[in-house]
Design an enzyme around this catalytic site. Sequence first.
Site, PDB file in Angstrom:
ATOM      1  N   ALA A  65       0.864  -1.180   0.000  1.00  0.00           N
ATOM      2  CA  ALA A  65       0.000   0.000   0.000  1.00  0.00           C
ATOM      3  C   ALA A  65       0.902   1.233   0.000  1.00  0.00           C
ATOM      4  O   ALA A  65       2.039   1.184   0.472  1.00  0.00           O
ATOM      5  CB  ALA A  65      -0.896  -0.018   1.228  1.00  0.00           C
ATOM      6  N   GLY A 109       0.705  -5.056   1.011  1.00  0.00           N
ATOM      7  CA  GLY A 109      -0.511  -5.172   0.209  1.00  0.00           C
ATOM      8  C   GLY A 109      -0.263  -5.826  -1.141  1.00  0.00           C
ATOM      9  O   GLY A 109      -1.182  -6.420  -1.723  1.00  0.00           O
ATOM     10  N   GLU A 112      -0.420  -9.429  -0.428  1.00  0.00           N
ATOM     11  CA  GLU A 112      -1.834  -9.733  -0.143  1.00  0.00           C
ATOM     12  C   GLU A 112      -2.663  -9.759  -1.423  1.00  0.00           C
ATOM     13  O   GLU A 112      -3.534 -10.606  -1.599  1.00  0.00           O
ATOM     14  CB  GLU A 112      -2.391  -8.702   0.854  1.00  0.00           C
ATOM     15  CG  GLU A 112      -1.740  -8.834   2.223  1.00  0.00           C
ATOM     16  CD  GLU A 112      -2.125  -7.715   3.174  1.00  0.00           C
ATOM     17  OE1 GLU A 112      -2.028  -6.533   2.794  1.00  0.00           O
ATOM     18  OE2 GLU A 112      -2.514  -8.021   4.316  1.00  0.00           O
ATOM     19  N   GLU A 132       5.011  -4.900   7.040  1.00  0.00           N
ATOM     20  CA  GLU A 132       4.270  -3.786   7.652  1.00  0.00           C
ATOM     21  C   GLU A 132       4.737  -3.468   9.059  1.00  0.00           C
ATOM     22  O   GLU A 132       4.668  -2.323   9.508  1.00  0.00           O
ATOM     23  CB  GLU A 132       2.764  -4.113   7.689  1.00  0.00           C
ATOM     24  CG  GLU A 132       2.063  -4.118   6.341  1.00  0.00           C
ATOM     25  CD  GLU A 132       2.033  -5.465   5.663  1.00  0.00           C
ATOM     26  OE1 GLU A 132       2.873  -6.345   6.004  1.00  0.00           O
ATOM     27  OE2 GLU A 132       1.167  -5.668   4.794  1.00  0.00           O
TER      28      GLU A 132
HETATM   29  C1  HXC Z   1       5.065   4.359  -1.475  1.00  0.00           C
HETATM   30  C2  HXC Z   1       6.976   3.365  -2.269  1.00  0.00           C
HETATM   31  C3  HXC Z   1       6.630   2.137  -1.663  1.00  0.00           C
HETATM   32  C4  HXC Z   1       5.390   2.077  -0.939  1.00  0.00           C
HETATM   33  C5  HXC Z   1       8.510   1.873  -2.666  1.00  0.00           C
HETATM   34  N1  HXC Z   1       8.157   3.143  -2.880  1.00  0.00           N
HETATM   35  N2  HXC Z   1       7.601   1.234  -1.933  1.00  0.00           N
HETATM   36  N3  HXC Z   1       6.208   4.452  -2.169  1.00  0.00           N
HETATM   37  N4  HXC Z   1       4.659   3.210  -0.887  1.00  0.00           N
HETATM   38  N5  HXC Z   1       4.939   0.965  -0.375  1.00  0.00           N
HETATM   39  C6  HXC Z   1       8.874   4.165  -3.635  1.00  0.00           C
HETATM   40  C7  HXC Z   1      10.071   4.680  -2.877  1.00  0.00           C
HETATM   41  O1  HXC Z   1       9.692   5.661  -1.944  1.00  0.00           O
HETATM   42  C8  HXC Z   1      10.915   5.250  -3.998  1.00  0.00           C
HETATM   43  O2  HXC Z   1      10.385   6.500  -4.388  1.00  0.00           O
HETATM   44  C9  HXC Z   1      10.645   4.274  -5.142  1.00  0.00           C
HETATM   45  O3  HXC Z   1       9.423   3.597  -4.819  1.00  0.00           O
HETATM   46  C10 HXC Z   1      11.744   3.234  -5.258  1.00  0.00           C
HETATM   47  O4  HXC Z   1      11.918   2.624  -4.009  1.00  0.00           O
HETATM   48  P1  HXC Z   1      13.356   2.470  -3.301  1.00  0.00           P
HETATM   49  O5  HXC Z   1      13.089   2.253  -1.863  1.00  0.00           O
HETATM   50  O6  HXC Z   1      14.248   3.575  -3.685  1.00  0.00           O
HETATM   51  O7  HXC Z   1      13.865   1.120  -3.989  1.00  0.00           O
HETATM   52  P2  HXC Z   1      14.820   0.020  -3.375  1.00  0.00           P
HETATM   53  O8  HXC Z   1      15.956   0.621  -2.634  1.00  0.00           O
HETATM   54  O9  HXC Z   1      15.093  -0.924  -4.509  1.00  0.00           O
HETATM   55  O10 HXC Z   1      13.924  -0.750  -2.281  1.00  0.00           O
HETATM   56  C11 HXC Z   1      12.790  -1.464  -2.692  1.00  0.00           C
HETATM   57  C12 HXC Z   1      11.910  -1.859  -1.469  1.00  0.00           C
HETATM   58  C13 HXC Z   1      11.601  -0.588  -0.647  1.00  0.00           C
HETATM   59  C14 HXC Z   1      12.650  -2.856  -0.598  1.00  0.00           C
HETATM   60  C15 HXC Z   1      10.656  -2.493  -2.015  1.00  0.00           C
HETATM   61  O11 HXC Z   1      11.084   0.409  -1.539  1.00  0.00           O
HETATM   62  C16 HXC Z   1      10.602  -0.797   0.427  1.00  0.00           C
HETATM   63  O12 HXC Z   1      10.936  -1.330   1.486  1.00  0.00           O
HETATM   64  N6  HXC Z   1       9.360  -0.371   0.216  1.00  0.00           N
HETATM   65  C17 HXC Z   1       8.326  -0.412   1.209  1.00  0.00           C
HETATM   66  C18 HXC Z   1       7.799  -1.807   1.337  1.00  0.00           C
HETATM   67  C19 HXC Z   1       6.723  -1.914   2.413  1.00  0.00           C
HETATM   68  O13 HXC Z   1       6.962  -1.570   3.565  1.00  0.00           O
HETATM   69  N7  HXC Z   1       5.512  -2.352   2.025  1.00  0.00           N
HETATM   70  C20 HXC Z   1       4.401  -2.454   2.952  1.00  0.00           C
HETATM   71  C21 HXC Z   1       3.598  -1.194   2.953  1.00  0.00           C
HETATM   72  S1  HXC Z   1       2.285  -1.241   4.143  1.00  0.00           S
HETATM   73  P3  HXC Z   1      11.332   7.764  -4.652  1.00  0.00           P
HETATM   74  O14 HXC Z   1      10.355   8.867  -4.963  1.00  0.00           O
HETATM   75  O15 HXC Z   1      12.129   7.962  -3.426  1.00  0.00           O
HETATM   76  O16 HXC Z   1      12.157   7.352  -5.842  1.00  0.00           O
HETATM   77  C22 HXC Z   1       1.094  -2.143   3.384  1.00  0.00           C
HETATM   78  C23 HXC Z   1      -0.172  -2.299   4.141  1.00  0.00           C
HETATM   79  C24 HXC Z   1      -1.156  -3.119   3.391  1.00  0.00           C
HETATM   80  O17 HXC Z   1       1.226  -2.609   2.302  1.00  0.00           O
HETATM   81  C25 HXC Z   1      -2.541  -2.854   3.870  1.00  0.00           C
HETATM   82  C26 HXC Z   1      -3.532  -3.180   2.805  1.00  0.00           C
HETATM   83  C27 HXC Z   1      -4.925  -2.755   3.152  1.00  0.00           C
END
Ligand code: HXC
Length: 258
Positions: A65, A109, A112, A132
């Site tokens: 998400a 997400g 999921e 998360e």
């Molecule tokens: C918003 C995101 C994002 C996310 C990545 N980006 N994941 N933006 N929401 N979930 C963006 C980064 O900010 C960055 O933007 C660009 O994508 C590239 O990501 P990087 O981090 O620079 O890439 P990398 O170093 O290769 O790392 C990849 C990654 C990391 C390991 C996937 O991005 C990461 O940990 N992302 C978050 C993953 C996460 O926590 N997901 C769960 C979210 S909570 P810029 O603008 O800086 O280039 C969730 C709740 C679900 O999903 C509930 C459902 C109802």
Amino acid sequence: MNYENIQVETRGRVGLITLNRPKALNALNDALMDELGAALKTFDADDGIGAIVVTGSEKAFAAGADIGMMATYTYMDVYKGEYITRNWETVRTIRKPIIAAVAGFALGGGCELAMMCDIVIAADTAKFGQPEIKLGVMPGAGGTQRLPRAVSKAKAMDMCLTARFMDAAEAERAGLVSRVVPAESMLDEALAAAATIAEFPLPAVMMVKESVNSAYETTLAEGIRFERRLFHSLFATEDQKEGMAAFIEKRKPVFKHR
Ligand code: HXC
């Protein structure tokens, strides 16, 4: 309909939806989920479509998400259900099979969403995770429920509590994905599987999906009773007559409901 966050195309009888926020690794914001829900419903209602593929980019199926979107939400914003989760249930309501074609990150997400699909075809580059907890939240679209059913309680606890990622090989061993294939051929494999399904009679296809899904939600005795009733009802379809007659006559079946 014009979509901004997804690309929608048809390949024969297959509907293909590509999540398209590559710069944000296909982070799932409300606008994207609205569009995904609308596109899925459109394909579900289209007689020309027999199966659907949902895919992302080479680097990410979806990295979760959208954290930027969620960061300032209050408890009431999310509890009222207008944000984040409002469209997630749409995926579950689709009656035609959906194949998730996953390369790269399928996190939070994104993982999921893959699990909401019926078949998961993963590239060897795929990485699955429920990280998360690192953000001070927890899975909110079925992660703590579908993951234990898919990969066991032990692995689900490990993924949700330590936030570690599972690579494609482990995901296949654990039962999270249907097949792992080389990244170059992943989308073709998914489209081919969808095309195969789309040639089968739709009543049987939809009932298989409904019946396998019921295995999650009922007791074994109830599930077997439900399966038997669906099996019986297929004898009321023209496609059962055609499928069996074609086998006996050693010819290709011509199905009416595809
Ligand atoms: C918003 C995101 C994002 C996310 C990545 N980006 N994941 N933006 N929401 N979930 C963006 C980064 O900010 C960055 O933007 C660009 O994508 C590239 O990501 P990087 O981090 O620079 O890439 P990398 O170093 O290769 O790392 C990849 C990654 C990391 C390991 C996937 O991005 C990461 O940990 N992302 C978050 C993953 C996460 O926590 N997901 C769960 C979210 S909570 P810029 O603008 O800086 O280039 C969730 C709740 C679900 O999903 C509930 C459902 C109802």
